[in-house]
Design a protein around this motif. Structure first.
Motif, short mmCIF file in Angstrom:
data_model
loop_
_atom_site.label_atom_id
_atom_site.label_comp_id
_atom_site.label_asym_id
_atom_site.label_seq_id
_atom_site.Cartn_x
_atom_site.Cartn_y
_atom_site.Cartn_z
N ARG A 24 0.85 -1.19 0.00
CA ARG A 24 0.00 0.00 0.00
C ARG A 24 0.89 1.24 0.00
O ARG A 24 1.92 1.30 0.67
N GLY A 25 0.51 2.22 -0.76
CA GLY A 25 1.31 3.43 -0.87
C GLY A 25 2.19 3.46 -2.10
O GLY A 25 2.62 4.53 -2.54
N ALA A 26 2.47 2.28 -2.68
CA ALA A 26 3.21 2.24 -3.94
C ALA A 26 2.28 2.66 -5.07
O ALA A 26 1.06 2.67 -4.92
N PRO A 27 2.83 3.06 -6.22
CA PRO A 27 1.95 3.41 -7.36
C PRO A 27 0.96 2.29 -7.64
O PRO A 27 1.32 1.11 -7.65
N ALA A 28 -0.29 2.66 -7.86
CA ALA A 28 -1.35 1.66 -7.98
C ALA A 28 -1.57 1.24 -9.43
O ALA A 28 -1.53 2.06 -10.35
N VAL A 29 -1.81 -0.06 -9.60
CA VAL A 29 -2.16 -0.65 -10.89
C VAL A 29 -3.40 -1.52 -10.68
O VAL A 29 -3.43 -2.36 -9.78
N ILE A 30 -4.41 -1.32 -11.52
CA ILE A 30 -5.60 -2.17 -11.51
C ILE A 30 -5.61 -2.97 -12.80
O ILE A 30 -5.48 -2.41 -13.89
N LEU A 31 -5.75 -4.29 -12.67
CA LEU A 31 -5.70 -5.22 -13.80
C LEU A 31 -7.08 -5.80 -14.05
O LEU A 31 -7.69 -6.40 -13.14
N LEU A 32 -7.59 -5.66 -15.26
CA LEU A 32 -8.94 -6.11 -15.61
C LEU A 32 -8.87 -7.24 -16.64
O LEU A 32 -8.39 -7.04 -17.76
N HIS A 33 -9.35 -8.40 -16.26
CA HIS A 33 -9.36 -9.55 -17.15
C HIS A 33 -10.52 -9.46 -18.14
O HIS A 33 -11.40 -8.61 -18.03
N GLY A 34 -10.53 -10.38 -19.08
CA GLY A 34 -11.60 -10.45 -20.06
C GLY A 34 -12.35 -11.77 -20.01
O GLY A 34 -12.31 -12.49 -19.02
N PHE A 35 -13.04 -12.07 -21.09
CA PHE A 35 -13.85 -13.28 -21.24
C PHE A 35 -12.98 -14.40 -21.79
O PHE A 35 -12.19 -14.17 -22.72
N PRO A 36 -13.15 -15.61 -21.27
CA PRO A 36 -13.98 -16.08 -20.17
C PRO A 36 -13.08 -16.40 -18.97
O PRO A 36 -13.01 -17.56 -18.54
N GLU A 37 -12.40 -15.41 -18.43
CA GLU A 37 -11.30 -15.65 -17.50
C GLU A 37 -11.59 -15.16 -16.08
O GLU A 37 -12.72 -15.21 -15.61
N SER A 38 -10.56 -14.68 -15.42
CA SER A 38 -10.64 -14.23 -14.03
C SER A 38 -9.34 -13.49 -13.73
O SER A 38 -8.54 -13.23 -14.64
N HIS A 39 -9.11 -13.21 -12.45
CA HIS A 39 -7.83 -12.58 -12.07
C HIS A 39 -6.63 -13.43 -12.51
O HIS A 39 -5.52 -12.91 -12.66
N ARG A 40 -6.86 -14.71 -12.77
CA ARG A 40 -5.76 -15.60 -13.14
C ARG A 40 -5.16 -15.25 -14.49
O ARG A 40 -4.06 -15.72 -14.83
N THR A 41 -5.85 -14.44 -15.28
CA THR A 41 -5.26 -13.93 -16.51
C THR A 41 -3.87 -13.35 -16.27
O THR A 41 -2.98 -13.44 -17.12
N TRP A 42 -3.68 -12.79 -15.08
CA TRP A 42 -2.46 -12.04 -14.75
C TRP A 42 -1.47 -12.87 -13.93
O TRP A 42 -0.54 -12.31 -13.36
N ARG A 43 -1.62 -14.19 -13.93
CA ARG A 43 -0.82 -15.03 -13.04
C ARG A 43 0.67 -14.95 -13.29
O ARG A 43 1.46 -15.14 -12.38
#
Length: 293
Positions: A24-43
């Motif tokens: 927390r406090g570090a530069p923030a990055v939000i990662l958005l997956h697509g179809f038909p996946e989940s957060h695991r797209t970014w594993r």
């Protein structure tokens, strides 16, 4: 081993499972997956980004264990963009880098256009700009043909068959054909498990059904929307587009025609298919780091 997910309740009316990494406090990055996946797209990507960023990777509404509100209208793009902003608010994040793949990239384009005060920088991975995509569906026969799957996925009659063995057939016929190098074993099992959540397949498909994108049939000549010949506002953020060049569904013109709409554009092409985020994660990370994320 993957970190446990954090359950986050948002004022938009949904609970999202979120992988949280970094300090927390570090530069923030939000990662958005697509179809038909989940957060695991970014594993293959989160561990590197978390070295010097605070990373949030949600299972978006309708996916995996996150909330699956009823009704197609619950998956309208504005609702999903609101989830992204509410997630940032939950963690007291004012400005952030937004990264999106596939449908997550579509959401990221819209969030960047609608919230330039919040989205500081933008990374798009195999996801077409909304205006460029809609124009291509009217003007380019190849892209129109490649996009006919959208019409099939909008057909609600398919939902009843997407259970049990039907999920195996969906994996083989609709998902696996877009994967370069194949997918099996534990990875395949993880997808089938996510899709087996009650209501998950209908909820995921409702993203297509709620979209206003017009997909004409090949050879058809429907009325041309007037906005396709009108000015379209530019994306004002520094934007990195990473593109798997062996994508069968999204053709190269969708990148080639971006510059007028994205003045501060950097493009990195990767020898991979549509799911470049996990087909070639090292190349994706390298492209991000060259861009100084």
């Amino acid at each position: 081993m993957a970190r446990p997910l954090t359950r986050v309740t948002l004022p938009t009316g949904v609970d999202l499972d979120v992988q949280v990494a970094g300090e927390r406090g570090a530069p923030a990055v939000i990662l958005l997956h697509g179809f038909p996946e989940s957060h695991r797209t970014w594993r293959g990507i989160i561990p590197d980004l978390a070295r010097d960023h605070f990373v949030l990777a949600p299972d978006q509404r309708g996916y995996a264990g996150s909330s699956k509100p009823a009704g197609v209208e619950s998956y309208a793009p504005g609702q999903i963009v609101a989830d992204v902003m509410a997630l940032a608010d939950h963690y007291n994040i004012d400005r952030f880098t937004l990264v999106g793949h596939d449908w997550g990239g579509a959401v990221a384009w819209m969030a960047a256009l609608g919230h330039p005060n919040r989205v500081e920088r933008l990374v798009i991975i195999n996801a077409p700009h909304p205006f460029v995509f809609q124009r291509a569906l009217f003007d380019d026969a190849g892209q129109r043909l490649a996009s006919q799957y959208i019409t099939r996925l909008r057909d609600t009659s398919i939902d009843s068959g997407l259970v049990g063995a039907g999920l195996e057939r969906f994996f083989a016929s609709t998902f696996a054909q877009h994967i370069v190098g194949g997918l099996a074993g534990e990875e395949k099992a993880a997808y089938l498990s996510d899709w087996a959540h009650p209501g998950a397949m209908t909820a995921m498909l409702n993203w297509y059904r709620a979209s206003s994108v017009i997909v004409p049939t090949p050879g058809d000549k429907p009325p041309r929307p007037a906005f396709l010949d009108a000015p379209f506002p530019p994306v004002t953020q520094d934007t990195l587009v990473i593109w798997g060049t062996r994508d069968k569904a999204l053709l190269p013109l969708l990148v080639d025609e971006l510059p007028p709409f994205v003045p501060r554009l950097t493009v990195e092409r990767v020898d991979a298919g549509h799911f470049v985020t996990w087909e070639a994660p090292d190349a994706v990370v390298a492209a991000m780091r060259r861009w100084r994320i």
